[in-house]
Design an enzyme around this catalytic site. Structure first.
Site, PDB file in Angstrom:
ATOM      1  N   ILE A 150       0.818  -1.213   0.000  1.00 52.82           N
ATOM      2  CA  ILE A 150       0.000   0.000   0.000  1.00 52.82           C
ATOM      3  C   ILE A 150       0.859   1.273   0.000  1.00 52.82           C
ATOM      4  O   ILE A 150       0.392   2.341  -0.389  1.00 52.82           O
ATOM      5  CB  ILE A 150      -0.950  -0.024   1.222  1.00 52.82           C
ATOM      6  N   ASN A 157      11.495  -8.471   7.457  1.00 56.59           N
ATOM      7  CA  ASN A 157      11.836  -7.757   8.686  1.00 56.59           C
ATOM      8  C   ASN A 157      11.321  -8.538   9.896  1.00 56.59           C
ATOM      9  O   ASN A 157      10.198  -9.061   9.862  1.00 56.59           O
ATOM     10  CB  ASN A 157      11.218  -6.362   8.677  1.00 56.59           C
ATOM     11  N   GLY A 209      12.263  -2.968  11.779  1.00 53.46           N
ATOM     12  CA  GLY A 209      11.201  -2.251  11.070  1.00 53.46           C
ATOM     13  C   GLY A 209       9.940  -3.057  10.839  1.00 53.46           C
ATOM     14  O   GLY A 209       9.085  -2.643  10.054  1.00 53.46           O
ATOM     15  N   GLN A 210       9.796  -4.207  11.515  1.00 57.21           N
ATOM     16  CA  GLN A 210       8.547  -4.968  11.322  1.00 57.21           C
ATOM     17  C   GLN A 210       7.397  -4.207  11.958  1.00 57.21           C
ATOM     18  O   GLN A 210       7.445  -3.846  13.142  1.00 57.21           O
ATOM     19  CB  GLN A 210       8.659  -6.376  11.941  1.00 57.21           C
ATOM     20  N   HIS A 265       5.798 -11.835   6.277  1.00 58.91           N
ATOM     21  CA  HIS A 265       5.618 -11.425   4.880  1.00 58.91           C
ATOM     22  C   HIS A 265       6.982 -11.160   4.264  1.00 58.91           C
ATOM     23  O   HIS A 265       7.887 -10.654   4.928  1.00 58.91           O
ATOM     24  CB  HIS A 265       4.738 -10.178   4.774  1.00 58.91           C
TER      25      HIS A 265
HETATM   26  P1  AMP Z   1       6.948  -4.451   7.691  1.00 59.17           P
HETATM   27  O1  AMP Z   1       7.275  -3.042   8.087  1.00 59.17           O
HETATM   28  O2  AMP Z   1       8.118  -5.271   7.227  1.00 59.17           O
HETATM   29  O3  AMP Z   1       6.131  -5.157   8.757  1.00 59.17           O
HETATM   30  O4  AMP Z   1       6.044  -4.333   6.397  1.00 59.17           O
HETATM   31  C1  AMP Z   1       4.671  -4.061   6.440  1.00 59.17           C
HETATM   32  C2  AMP Z   1       4.296  -3.584   5.068  1.00 59.17           C
HETATM   33  O5  AMP Z   1       2.910  -3.753   4.906  1.00 59.17           O
HETATM   34  C3  AMP Z   1       4.601  -2.112   4.819  1.00 59.17           C
HETATM   35  O6  AMP Z   1       5.447  -2.003   3.664  1.00 59.17           O
HETATM   36  C4  AMP Z   1       3.229  -1.496   4.587  1.00 59.17           C
HETATM   37  O7  AMP Z   1       3.241  -0.476   3.628  1.00 59.17           O
HETATM   38  C5  AMP Z   1       2.421  -2.691   4.137  1.00 59.17           C
HETATM   39  N1  AMP Z   1       0.996  -2.639   4.425  1.00 59.17           N
HETATM   40  C6  AMP Z   1       0.392  -2.356   5.593  1.00 59.17           C
HETATM   41  N2  AMP Z   1      -0.941  -2.453   5.482  1.00 59.17           N
HETATM   42  C7  AMP Z   1      -1.188  -2.824   4.196  1.00 59.17           C
HETATM   43  C8  AMP Z   1      -2.364  -3.090   3.439  1.00 59.17           C
HETATM   44  N3  AMP Z   1      -3.581  -2.992   4.003  1.00 59.17           N
HETATM   45  N4  AMP Z   1      -2.239  -3.432   2.146  1.00 59.17           N
HETATM   46  C9  AMP Z   1      -1.028  -3.526   1.579  1.00 59.17           C
HETATM   47  N5  AMP Z   1       0.130  -3.302   2.226  1.00 59.17           N
HETATM   48  C10 AMP Z   1       0.051  -2.947   3.515  1.00 59.17           C
END
Ligand code: AMP
Length: 110
Positions: free
Chosen positions: A27, A83, A89-90, A96
């Protein structure tokens, strides 16, 4: 949150799905290509992966590579990033893999 995307309760731009994994566009993209691939099974962090998950995690990474190929960034190069916990940064506690590419990546990462 990602369980809710997997169960289609929260919308996402889904780019791949099978019985074990789901991939969708991030997103808040950090590169021209930025997608995420998740296991449908809830696993909070890489520290919570169990022996029975080995094939699933292999499939997750293989799917990341396939998406990079489909996005046309495989040959030039891409990153698969996972992460774990706050200092890395998680922000979403459902394992994922970030698929990042389409621009030059720096090392070490910030
Ligand atoms: P992390 O910081 O490694 O936990 O990554 C989480 C990722 O999820 C970030 O890059 C966000 O931009 C992404 N994210 C969070 N909510 C959504 C969503 N609803 N749809 C798509 N991506 C998302």
């Amino acid at each position: 949150m990602f369980c809710r995307i997997a169960s289609k309760k929260v919308p996402a731009k889904i780019i791949y799905e099978d019985e074990r994994v789901l991939a969708f566009e991030d997103i808040n993209p950090q590169a021209p290509v930025h997608a995420l691939v998740i296991p449908k099974k809830h696993i909070s962090t890489t520290l919570d992966i169990e022996d029975e998950d080995h094939a699933l995690i292999g499939h997750l990474f293989q799917t990341g590579g396939k998406i990079a190929k489909e996005k046309g960034i495989a040959e030039r190069g891409f990153r698969l990033v996972v992460n774990t916990n706050p200092e890395a940064g998680q922000t979403v506690y459902h394992v994922h893999i970030h698929i990042l590419g389409g621009r030059h990546m720096h090392w070490p990462p910030g």
